[in-house]
Design a protein around this motif. Structure first.
Motif, PDB file in Angstrom:
ATOM      1  N   TRP A  70       1.283  16.907  33.605  1.00 33.22           N
ATOM      2  CA  TRP A  70       1.221  16.348  32.254  1.00 33.22           C
ATOM      3  C   TRP A  70       2.600  15.880  31.791  1.00 33.22           C
ATOM      4  O   TRP A  70       2.719  14.923  31.036  1.00 33.22           O
ATOM      5  N   GLN A  71       3.666  16.543  32.282  1.00 28.29           N
ATOM      6  CA  GLN A  71       5.025  16.121  31.929  1.00 28.29           C
ATOM      7  C   GLN A  71       5.339  14.747  32.514  1.00 28.29           C
ATOM      8  O   GLN A  71       6.025  13.934  31.889  1.00 28.29           O
ATOM      9  N   THR A  72       4.817  14.500  33.718  1.00 28.93           N
ATOM     10  CA  THR A  72       5.008  13.191  34.344  1.00 28.93           C
ATOM     11  C   THR A  72       4.359  12.112  33.493  1.00 28.93           C
ATOM     12  O   THR A  72       4.957  11.061  33.241  1.00 28.93           O
ATOM     13  N   TRP A  73       3.127  12.369  33.046  1.00 26.53           N
ATOM     14  CA  TRP A  73       2.400  11.404  32.212  1.00 26.53           C
ATOM     15  C   TRP A  73       3.108  11.196  30.878  1.00 26.53           C
ATOM     16  O   TRP A  73       3.239  10.057  30.411  1.00 26.53           O
ATOM     17  N   LEU A  74       3.589  12.259  30.272  1.00 28.29           N
ATOM     18  CA  LEU A  74       4.298  12.152  28.996  1.00 28.29           C
ATOM     19  C   LEU A  74       5.579  11.346  29.155  1.00 28.29           C
ATOM     20  O   LEU A  74       5.881  10.462  28.338  1.00 28.29           O
ATOM     21  N   TYR A  75       6.344  11.651  30.212  1.00 25.90           N
ATOM     22  CA  TYR A  75       7.567  10.885  30.447  1.00 25.90           C
ATOM     23  C   TYR A  75       7.257   9.408  30.670  1.00 25.90           C
ATOM     24  O   TYR A  75       7.967   8.534  30.159  1.00 25.90           O
ATOM     25  N   ALA A  76       6.207   9.112  31.418  1.00 23.52           N
ATOM     26  CA  ALA A  76       5.834   7.719  31.690  1.00 23.52           C
ATOM     27  C   ALA A  76       5.519   6.980  30.396  1.00 23.52           C
ATOM     28  O   ALA A  76       5.974   5.844  30.187  1.00 23.52           O
ATOM     29  N   VAL A  77       4.758   7.611  29.517  1.00 14.93           N
ATOM     30  CA  VAL A  77       4.423   6.979  28.237  1.00 14.93           C
ATOM     31  C   VAL A  77       5.677   6.771  27.394  1.00 14.93           C
ATOM     32  O   VAL A  77       5.883   5.692  26.814  1.00 14.93           O
ATOM     33  N   CYS A  78       6.545   7.793  27.331  1.00 17.69           N
ATOM     34  CA  CYS A  78       7.800   7.656  26.575  1.00 17.69           C
ATOM     35  C   CYS A  78       8.692   6.579  27.177  1.00 17.69           C
ATOM     36  O   CYS A  78       9.352   5.826  26.455  1.00 17.69           O
ATOM     37  N   SER A  79       8.708   6.497  28.481  1.00 23.95           N
ATOM     38  CA  SER A  79       9.521   5.495  29.170  1.00 23.95           C
ATOM     39  C   SER A  79       9.057   4.076  28.849  1.00 23.95           C
ATOM     40  O   SER A  79       9.866   3.167  28.689  1.00 23.95           O
ATOM     41  N   THR A  81       7.479   3.143  26.144  1.00 25.72           N
ATOM     42  CA  THR A  81       7.514   2.840  24.717  1.00 25.72           C
ATOM     43  C   THR A  81       8.916   3.040  24.162  1.00 25.72           C
ATOM     44  O   THR A  81       9.674   2.085  24.037  1.00 25.72           O
ATOM     45  N   VAL A  82       9.286   4.268  23.884  1.00 27.54           N
ATOM     46  CA  VAL A  82      10.544   4.563  23.208  1.00 27.54           C
ATOM     47  C   VAL A  82      11.750   4.104  24.017  1.00 27.54           C
ATOM     48  O   VAL A  82      12.593   3.334  23.529  1.00 27.54           O
ATOM     49  N   VAL A  83      11.846   4.541  25.259  1.00 32.76           N
ATOM     50  CA  VAL A  83      13.027   4.234  26.081  1.00 32.76           C
ATOM     51  C   VAL A  83      13.162   2.732  26.306  1.00 32.76           C
ATOM     52  O   VAL A  83      14.244   2.155  26.134  1.00 32.76           O
ATOM     53  N   ARG A  84      12.077   2.097  26.657  1.00 33.96           N
ATOM     54  CA  ARG A  84      12.101   0.658  26.935  1.00 33.96           C
ATOM     55  C   ARG A  84      12.410  -0.144  25.679  1.00 33.96           C
ATOM     56  O   ARG A  84      13.235  -1.064  25.709  1.00 33.96           O
ATOM     57  N   MET A  85      11.743   0.181  24.576  1.00 38.78           N
ATOM     58  CA  MET A  85      11.978  -0.545  23.321  1.00 38.78           C
ATOM     59  C   MET A  85      13.415  -0.379  22.843  1.00 38.78           C
ATOM     60  O   MET A  85      14.051  -1.335  22.413  1.00 38.78           O
ATOM     61  N   LEU A  86      13.919   0.843  22.942  1.00 45.32           N
ATOM     62  CA  LEU A  86      15.295   1.106  22.524  1.00 45.32           C
ATOM     63  C   LEU A  86      16.286   0.343  23.405  1.00 45.32           C
ATOM     64  O   LEU A  86      17.238  -0.257  22.904  1.00 45.32           O
ATOM     65  N   GLY A  87      16.050   0.350  24.719  1.00 43.32           N
ATOM     66  CA  GLY A  87      16.928  -0.390  25.629  1.00 43.32           C
ATOM     67  C   GLY A  87      16.944  -1.883  25.337  1.00 43.32           C
ATOM     68  O   GLY A  87      18.003  -2.520  25.321  1.00 43.32           O
ATOM     69  N   VAL A  88      15.785  -2.457  25.083  1.00 47.78           N
ATOM     70  CA  VAL A  88      15.709  -3.889  24.762  1.00 47.78           C
ATOM     71  C   VAL A  88      16.381  -4.160  23.422  1.00 47.78           C
ATOM     72  O   VAL A  88      17.118  -5.141  23.277  1.00 47.78           O
ATOM     73  N   ALA A  89      16.153  -3.304  22.433  1.00 53.86           N
ATOM     74  CA  ALA A  89      16.767  -3.501  21.116  1.00 53.86           C
ATOM     75  C   ALA A  89      18.297  -3.467  21.208  1.00 53.86           C
ATOM     76  O   ALA A  89      18.981  -4.312  20.618  1.00 53.86           O
ATOM     77  N   ILE A  90      18.818  -2.526  21.976  1.00 55.08           N
ATOM     78  CA  ILE A  90      20.276  -2.430  22.129  1.00 55.08           C
ATOM     79  C   ILE A  90      20.826  -3.633  22.892  1.00 55.08           C
ATOM     80  O   ILE A  90      21.817  -4.233  22.491  1.00 55.08           O
ATOM     81  N   PHE A 104       8.132  -7.656  20.834  1.00 55.21           N
ATOM     82  CA  PHE A 104       7.384  -8.349  21.888  1.00 55.21           C
ATOM     83  C   PHE A 104       8.080  -8.212  23.239  1.00 55.21           C
ATOM     84  O   PHE A 104       7.455  -7.863  24.241  1.00 55.21           O
ATOM     85  N   ILE A 105       9.380  -8.466  23.259  1.00 54.41           N
ATOM     86  CA  ILE A 105      10.136  -8.337  24.511  1.00 54.41           C
ATOM     87  C   ILE A 105      10.171  -6.881  24.956  1.00 54.41           C
ATOM     88  O   ILE A 105      10.057  -6.581  26.145  1.00 54.41           O
ATOM     89  N   GLY A 106      10.311  -5.978  24.013  1.00 51.46           N
ATOM     90  CA  GLY A 106      10.336  -4.559  24.356  1.00 51.46           C
ATOM     91  C   GLY A 106       9.035  -4.099  24.993  1.00 51.46           C
ATOM     92  O   GLY A 106       9.037  -3.263  25.896  1.00 51.46           O
ATOM     93  N   TRP A 107       7.930  -4.636  24.525  1.00 49.83           N
ATOM     94  CA  TRP A 107       6.641  -4.231  25.081  1.00 49.83           C
ATOM     95  C   TRP A 107       6.344  -4.951  26.398  1.00 49.83           C
ATOM     96  O   TRP A 107       5.922  -4.360  27.373  1.00 49.83           O
ATOM     97  N   PHE A 108       6.561  -6.259  26.438  1.00 53.75           N
ATOM     98  CA  PHE A 108       6.187  -7.042  27.616  1.00 53.75           C
ATOM     99  C   PHE A 108       7.366  -7.353  28.525  1.00 53.75           C
ATOM    100  O   PHE A 108       7.198  -7.996  29.551  1.00 53.75           O
TER     101      PHE A 108
END
Length: 191
Positions: A70-79, A81-90, A104-108
């Motif tokens: 379940w930790q793998t699945w949680l990390y994947a979802v966070c990766s 959403t949060v991690v990817r969006m934050l990286g694109v925003a920065i 849009f870029i953060g998601w796709f």
């Protein structure tokens, strides 16, 4: 491909060798040759991407799912959403893009093909502690991405188009509306 193969045979980095070979070719080739190489590279890249995802689905998914927690699945979802969006925003903060564009870029944005390549590089290392966990996390992340981004591609593109078209009064000043070249080349052409 030749540069990659030769570098790997002598223990070098194939990716850096391929990059340097492309850089050299871009410097010495004519504009017409580069245009043909660009078109070939686009078609070949699409084919290799499809083959990679085919092999990913056929070979990697089911063994990794059995090891995922379940930790793998949680990390994947966070990766994704949060991690990817934050990286694109920065990384796009200096471009002064609209929030809609950043979302849009953060998601796709970044695609899973690089994750697969890096995951395979991890598996290649023999004594890397935690490589199985890293690999299964990558597989789960890419699997979620394939479904989540695939299912939201059409509605997401429509959402973004509607949001941008509603901002017609500021279109001229939006960095998103600046024209770009199809194939920007920063080196002088040689005919």
């Amino acid at each position: 491909m030749l540069a990659y193969t030769c570098a790997e045979l002598i223990g070098g980095n194939g990716f850096i060798a391929a990059f340097c070979a492309g850089l050299t070719l871009g410097r010495i080739a004519s504009k017409s040759v580069l245009q043909k190489l660009y078109e070939f590279g686009e078609a070949e890249g699409q084919l290799l991407t499809l083959i990679t995802f085919l092999l990913y689905g056929a070979v990697m998914v089911f063994p990794s799912l059995s090891e995922a927690t379940w930790q793998t699945w949680l990390y994947a979802v966070c990766s994704l959403t949060v991690v990817r969006m934050l990286g694109v925003a920065i990384s796009t903060s200096s471009l002064k893009l609209q929030l809609d564009t950043i979302l849009f870029i953060g998601w796709f944005g970044p695609r899973g093909i690089a994750s697969i390549v890096y995951g395979l590089l991890i598996v290649e290392k023999e004594n890397l502690q935690g490589s199985e966990l890293m690999f299964s996390t990558m597989v789960v992340t890419v699997l979620i991405s394939v479904f989540a981004h695939g299912l939201t591609a059409f509605p997401g593109a429509n959402w973004y188009a509607n949001r941008i078209s509603n901002k017609e009064h500021i279109h001229e000043t939006m960095p998103e509306m600046k024209p770009v070249e199809e194939m920007p080349v920063r080196l002088p052409w040689r005919e």
